[in-house]
Design an enzyme around this catalytic site. Structure first.
Site, PDB file in Angstrom:
ATOM      1  N   SER A  87       0.825  -1.213   0.000  1.00 10.87           N
ATOM      2  CA  SER A  87       0.000   0.000   0.000  1.00 10.87           C
ATOM      3  C   SER A  87       0.858   1.260   0.000  1.00 10.87           C
ATOM      4  O   SER A  87       0.581   2.216  -0.738  1.00 10.87           O
ATOM      5  CB  SER A  87      -0.952  -0.003   1.197  1.00 10.87           C
ATOM      6  OG  SER A  87      -0.260  -0.174   2.417  1.00 10.87           O
ATOM      7  N   HIS A  92      -2.201  -8.741   1.769  1.00 14.53           N
ATOM      8  CA  HIS A  92      -1.873  -7.500   2.492  1.00 14.53           C
ATOM      9  C   HIS A  92      -2.948  -7.203   3.534  1.00 14.53           C
ATOM     10  O   HIS A  92      -2.921  -7.741   4.633  1.00 14.53           O
ATOM     11  CB  HIS A  92      -1.702  -6.363   1.486  1.00 14.53           C
ATOM     12  CG  HIS A  92      -1.055  -5.124   2.027  1.00 14.53           C
ATOM     13  ND1 HIS A  92      -0.492  -5.044   3.278  1.00 14.53           N
ATOM     14  CD2 HIS A  92      -0.885  -3.875   1.481  1.00 14.53           C
ATOM     15  CE1 HIS A  92      -0.005  -3.833   3.486  1.00 14.53           C
ATOM     16  NE2 HIS A  92      -0.240  -3.103   2.415  1.00 14.53           N
ATOM     17  N   HIS A 150       5.775 -12.771   9.414  1.00 11.74           N
ATOM     18  CA  HIS A 150       5.881 -11.396   8.916  1.00 11.74           C
ATOM     19  C   HIS A 150       7.041 -11.340   7.932  1.00 11.74           C
ATOM     20  O   HIS A 150       8.029 -12.056   8.087  1.00 11.74           O
ATOM     21  CB  HIS A 150       6.119 -10.427  10.078  1.00 11.74           C
ATOM     22  CG  HIS A 150       5.993  -8.983   9.711  1.00 11.74           C
ATOM     23  ND1 HIS A 150       7.044  -8.261   9.175  1.00 11.74           N
ATOM     24  CD2 HIS A 150       4.947  -8.131   9.782  1.00 11.74           C
ATOM     25  CE1 HIS A 150       6.649  -7.026   8.955  1.00 11.74           C
ATOM     26  NE2 HIS A 150       5.383  -6.914   9.312  1.00 11.74           N
ATOM     27  N   ARG A 161       2.763  -4.517  17.563  1.00 10.50           N
ATOM     28  CA  ARG A 161       1.373  -4.079  17.421  1.00 10.50           C
ATOM     29  C   ARG A 161       0.415  -5.125  17.994  1.00 10.50           C
ATOM     30  O   ARG A 161      -0.655  -4.778  18.514  1.00 10.50           O
ATOM     31  CB  ARG A 161       1.060  -3.806  15.948  1.00 10.50           C
ATOM     32  CG  ARG A 161       1.912  -2.699  15.340  1.00 10.50           C
ATOM     33  CD  ARG A 161       1.749  -2.618  13.833  1.00 10.50           C
ATOM     34  NE  ARG A 161       2.165  -3.860  13.186  1.00 10.50           N
ATOM     35  CZ  ARG A 161       2.073  -4.084  11.871  1.00 10.50           C
ATOM     36  NH1 ARG A 161       1.585  -3.149  11.076  1.00 10.50           N
ATOM     37  NH2 ARG A 161       2.467  -5.235  11.364  1.00 10.50           N
ATOM     38  N   ASP A 190      -2.378  -8.788  12.713  1.00 10.04           N
ATOM     39  CA  ASP A 190      -3.680  -9.303  12.304  1.00 10.04           C
ATOM     40  C   ASP A 190      -4.188 -10.424  13.192  1.00 10.04           C
ATOM     41  O   ASP A 190      -5.377 -10.731  13.177  1.00 10.04           O
ATOM     42  CB  ASP A 190      -3.614  -9.796  10.853  1.00 10.04           C
ATOM     43  CG  ASP A 190      -3.273  -8.681   9.889  1.00 10.04           C
ATOM     44  OD1 ASP A 190      -3.978  -7.663   9.899  1.00 10.04           O
ATOM     45  OD2 ASP A 190      -2.289  -8.813   9.140  1.00 10.04           O
TER      46      ASP A 190
END
Length: 473
Positions: A270, A300, A346, A355, A401
């Protein structure tokens, strides 16, 4: 030669690989029929190159990098954020967990810093005061009215169109009011481009909560919902309220979510899409539209949906409170079925995503007894143990995620097809801060060199001949 297993390392390169110029099929075949014959052989051809010559350098770049998505190659400059395999994610040189702790809490009683403060920090490199962050909130509330033509377009879109496609379309159409386009057309100086990029970026970010909320209410709530910004609310508060979720804890979750998803270097899809399109001097509205097209891809931004789908299957198969052994067996069955455990691993990080950690800390404060939260927390311990035993996984730890979906569901945001829009609204903060600096520093149009298959073969032959000469010497 299937999967490269039959390649003979003693054969010359020209004999070991299939010739790209070979003609396949009979005259008069359609495109698809011809491709069905060509593609399997060409797959073997390129797999053979990687198997035999992946470590061969073209100049200083390995063939594996040329053929492997340029992963890990230091080709871009990003001032706003960086990733370190073991130390984690940094905004302006500060660990993201520390950023979350230091951002000013603009709203009384809020446990989380605001995206307004994060944007100030990403853009300027200075941690804002409470007053400076509030100034950004005030600016966005002034600039946040969505033009009637965009509202009309959103309302006219078929509700079956994916929310991400709608977000991309809405951003693109907003370029009609671009300050950069207007200034460029009038002959603005190159050194001043960033000023107009800044204005467009501020306007776009200000309008995104309304645009994104309209997409949500149109698709999932029959078009019923608030469309007006409340001047007494911050960015996340307005967004949450327009989604129909004004709970204070959910607003705090949105503040945290928007901060931690904002920036991720400039090489992810992105951010790179925005950077690439911007390098052609496209305006921020078009750049963000392109960015959202990339974010919509399943490799993504759709990852948190895949996590929830997998968790739903797990809970359906073994319940909300399974034993460790039952969980391990379910993981094994997933892997044996040729699938991955979504939310783990990752591209860069080689430890638990920070995160994920800050989201888990939020969950422990606000909803630690939620069955989904409890399960995700248990998986954090169990999944890496299973993946480590395989010996083939570079990073067996959870990423962002792995946690975000269960938190959203806890606060009753259940529509998974919408989750990537939340990601997109957040990502605007990072990609637009990057875009401002790209124009400020005058980065040129991006134009990497691509080579043909025959060029690649020629490079490899030349490299092999050089190796042979060194051996003889």
């Amino acid at each position: 030669m299937r999967n490269g297993r039959a390649l003979n390392h003693n054969l010359s390169f020209s004999k070991a690989l299939l010739c790209t110029s070979r003609s396949y099929g009979s005259k008069g075949e359609g495109i698809k029929a011809k491709l069905e014959k060509v593609i399997p052989q060409q797959r073997d051809y390129f797999l053979g190159i990687k198997c035999l010559h992946g470590t061969t350098n073209i100049g200083t770049i390995p063939v594996n990098s040329v053929m492997g998505g340029m992963r890990g190659l230091p080709l871009l400059i990003c001032l706003t954020s960086s990733l370190h395999p073991t130390k984690g994610i940094f905004y302006r040189g500060m660990p993201i967990k520390e950023v979350c702790a230091k951002l000013p809490r603009v709203k009384k009683g809020s446990s989380e810093g605001t995206p307004e403060g994060a944007f100030y920090f990403l853009t300027t490199g200075c941690m804002p005061t409470k007053e400076e962050a509030q100034d950004v909130t005030n600016e966005w509330n002034k600039r946040g009215k969505v033009p009637p033509f965009c509202l009309k377009m959103l309302d006219a879109l078929d509700k079956k169109i994916h929310p991400m496609a709608q977000l991309s379309a809405a951003s693109a159409c907003l370029n009609m009011n671009s300050k950069f386009v207007e200034a460029y057309t009038k002959g603005a100086k190159r050194a001043d481009y960033w000023k107009y990029i800044y204005e467009d970026s501020m306007n776009l970010i200000a309008m995104l909560p309304t645009v994104a909320a309209i997409i949500y209410t149109n698709v999932f709530k029959g078009g019923k919902g608030c469309r007006e910004l409340n001047k007494d609310q911050d960015w996340s508060g307005n967004y949450s309220t327009m989604l129909g979720l004004p709970d204070d804890d959910f607003i705090d979750l949105m503040r945290l979510y928007m901060v931690i998803h904002a920036d991720h270097e400039s090489g992810n899809v992105s951010a790179h899409a925005s950077h690439l399109v911007g390098s052609a001097l496209a305006d921020p509205f078009l750049c963000f539209s392109a960015s959202m097209c990339g974010l919509a891809g399943p490799l993504h931004g759709l990852a948190n949906q895949e996590v929830l789908v997998w968790l739903t299957k797990l809970r359906k198969a073994i319940g909300d409170d399974p034993s460790d052994d039952e969980i391990k067996k379910f993981i094994d069955d997933t892997l044996k079925g040729g699938q991955v455990v979504p939310g783990y691993g990752h591209a860069v990080l080689r430890d638990t995503d920070p995160r994920f950690t800050v989201q888990n800390e939020f969950a422990m404060k606000h909803c630690k007894d939620d069955p989904g939260v409890k399960l995700v927390t248990r998986l954090w311990k169990i999944v890496p143990e299973v993946l480590k035993k395989l010996g083939k996984v570079a990073n067996p730890f959870p990423n962002v995620d792995a946690h975000s979906g269960v938190l959203l569901q806890h606060y009753c945001l259940m529509e998974m097809n919408y989750y990537t829009v939340l990601f997109g609204v957040s990502r605007a903060l990072g990609v637009l801060a990057q875009l401002i600096w790209s124009r400020a520093l005058g980065y040129p149009i991006e134009r990497p060199k691509s080579i043909s298959a025959s060029d690649l073969c020629a490079f490899i032959r030349k490299a092999d001949e050089g190796k042979d000469k060194k051996k003889k010497c």
